[in-house]
Design a protein around this motif. Structure first.
Motif, PDB file in Angstrom:
ATOM      1  N   UNK A  82      10.314  -2.607   3.777  1.00  0.00           N
ATOM      2  CA  UNK A  82      10.757  -1.233   3.548  1.00  0.00           C
ATOM      3  C   UNK A  82      10.881  -1.022   2.054  1.00  0.00           C
ATOM      4  N   UNK A  83      10.586   0.176   1.633  1.00  0.00           N
ATOM      5  CA  UNK A  83      10.774   0.521   0.233  1.00  0.00           C
ATOM      6  C   UNK A  83      11.280   1.942   0.148  1.00  0.00           C
ATOM      7  N   UNK A  84      11.821   2.273  -1.020  1.00  0.00           N
ATOM      8  CA  UNK A  84      12.372   3.608  -1.259  1.00  0.00           C
ATOM      9  C   UNK A  84      11.480   4.337  -2.251  1.00  0.00           C
ATOM     10  N   UNK A  85      11.591   5.632  -2.263  1.00  0.00           N
ATOM     11  CA  UNK A  85      10.792   6.424  -3.199  1.00  0.00           C
ATOM     12  C   UNK A  85      11.195   6.140  -4.640  1.00  0.00           C
ATOM     13  N   UNK A  86      12.356   5.556  -4.845  1.00  0.00           N
ATOM     14  CA  UNK A  86      12.808   5.219  -6.198  1.00  0.00           C
ATOM     15  C   UNK A  86      12.296   3.854  -6.657  1.00  0.00           C
ATOM     16  N   UNK A  87      11.675   3.076  -5.753  1.00  0.00           N
ATOM     17  CA  UNK A  87      11.113   1.775  -6.126  1.00  0.00           C
ATOM     18  C   UNK A  87       9.874   1.977  -6.999  1.00  0.00           C
ATOM     19  N   UNK A  88       9.639   1.031  -7.896  1.00  0.00           N
ATOM     20  CA  UNK A  88       8.482   1.157  -8.790  1.00  0.00           C
ATOM     21  C   UNK A  88       7.182   0.913  -8.023  1.00  0.00           C
ATOM     22  N   UNK A  89       6.139   1.535  -8.517  1.00  0.00           N
ATOM     23  CA  UNK A  89       4.824   1.391  -7.900  1.00  0.00           C
ATOM     24  C   UNK A  89       4.376  -0.069  -7.954  1.00  0.00           C
ATOM     25  N   UNK A  90       4.642  -0.723  -9.071  1.00  0.00           N
ATOM     26  CA  UNK A  90       4.266  -2.125  -9.212  1.00  0.00           C
ATOM     27  C   UNK A  90       4.970  -3.019  -8.210  1.00  0.00           C
ATOM     28  N   UNK A  91       6.248  -2.761  -7.981  1.00  0.00           N
ATOM     29  CA  UNK A  91       7.021  -3.532  -7.003  1.00  0.00           C
ATOM     30  C   UNK A  91       6.442  -3.338  -5.602  1.00  0.00           C
ATOM     31  N   UNK A  92       6.112  -2.106  -5.267  1.00  0.00           N
ATOM     32  CA  UNK A  92       5.561  -1.814  -3.940  1.00  0.00           C
ATOM     33  C   UNK A  92       4.201  -2.493  -3.779  1.00  0.00           C
ATOM     34  N   UNK A  93       3.359  -2.405  -4.804  1.00  0.00           N
ATOM     35  CA  UNK A  93       2.030  -3.025  -4.744  1.00  0.00           C
ATOM     36  C   UNK A  93       2.128  -4.540  -4.599  1.00  0.00           C
ATOM     37  N   UNK A  94       3.067  -5.149  -5.307  1.00  0.00           N
ATOM     38  CA  UNK A  94       3.224  -6.605  -5.239  1.00  0.00           C
ATOM     39  C   UNK A  94       3.803  -7.046  -3.897  1.00  0.00           C
ATOM     40  N   UNK A  95       4.694  -6.241  -3.337  1.00  0.00           N
ATOM     41  CA  UNK A  95       5.365  -6.607  -2.088  1.00  0.00           C
ATOM     42  C   UNK A  95       4.561  -6.209  -0.849  1.00  0.00           C
ATOM     43  N   UNK A  96       3.728  -5.202  -0.988  1.00  0.00           N
ATOM     44  CA  UNK A  96       2.966  -4.666   0.141  1.00  0.00           C
ATOM     45  C   UNK A  96       1.536  -4.409  -0.328  1.00  0.00           C
ATOM     46  N   UNK A  97       0.724  -5.447  -0.426  1.00  0.00           N
ATOM     47  CA  UNK A  97      -0.610  -5.338  -1.027  1.00  0.00           C
ATOM     48  C   UNK A  97      -1.511  -4.238  -0.454  1.00  0.00           C
ATOM     49  N   UNK A  98      -1.394  -3.913   0.808  1.00  0.00           N
ATOM     50  CA  UNK A  98      -2.230  -2.843   1.382  1.00  0.00           C
ATOM     51  C   UNK A  98      -1.916  -1.493   0.763  1.00  0.00           C
ATOM     52  N   UNK A  99      -0.750  -1.360   0.147  1.00  0.00           N
ATOM     53  CA  UNK A  99      -0.396  -0.111  -0.542  1.00  0.00           C
ATOM     54  C   UNK A  99      -1.357   0.160  -1.698  1.00  0.00           C
ATOM     55  N   UNK A 100      -1.923  -0.909  -2.253  1.00  0.00           N
ATOM     56  CA  UNK A 100      -2.874  -0.737  -3.362  1.00  0.00           C
ATOM     57  C   UNK A 100      -4.077   0.087  -2.936  1.00  0.00           C
ATOM     58  N   UNK A 101      -4.509  -0.041  -1.701  1.00  0.00           N
ATOM     59  CA  UNK A 101      -5.634   0.765  -1.206  1.00  0.00           C
ATOM     60  C   UNK A 101      -5.294   2.248  -1.241  1.00  0.00           C
ATOM     61  N   UNK A 102      -4.101   2.572  -0.843  1.00  0.00           N
ATOM     62  CA  UNK A 102      -3.654   3.978  -0.850  1.00  0.00           C
ATOM     63  C   UNK A 102      -3.494   4.465  -2.284  1.00  0.00           C
ATOM     64  N   UNK A 103      -2.905   3.632  -3.135  1.00  0.00           N
ATOM     65  CA  UNK A 103      -2.748   4.015  -4.540  1.00  0.00           C
ATOM     66  C   UNK A 103      -4.111   4.274  -5.176  1.00  0.00           C
ATOM     67  N   UNK A 104      -5.102   3.433  -4.892  1.00  0.00           N
ATOM     68  CA  UNK A 104      -6.447   3.625  -5.430  1.00  0.00           C
ATOM     69  C   UNK A 104      -7.055   4.929  -4.912  1.00  0.00           C
TER      70      UNK A 104
END
Length: 58
Positions: A5-27
């Motif tokens: 789980x993550x919050x909207x206040x969490x950094x993008x880098x933290x989310x990408x490192x903790x949830x690698x599939x998020x990188x696809x969405x960020x891209x």
């Protein structure tokens, strides 16, 4: 397996490192998770404006 789980206040880098599939969405939405990874997710969404509109199907 634990749920991540993550919050909207969490950094993008933290989310990408903790949830690698998020990188696809960020891209997909041109959200910089490398050099701009210190920004909170909410800030990136507001800056990109179309991100929340596209997810809502607008």
């Amino acid at each position: 397996m634990s749920k991540f789980k993550f919050k909207s206040s969490d950094s993008i880098g933290y989310i990408a490192a903790s949830f690698p599939k998020a990188m696809d969405i960020f891209k997909e939405y041109n959200i910089d998770f490398c050099c701009g990874g210190n920004r909170p997710l909410l800030e990136a969404i507001e800056e990109g404006n179309n991100f929340s509109d596209r997810r809502a199907g607008k």
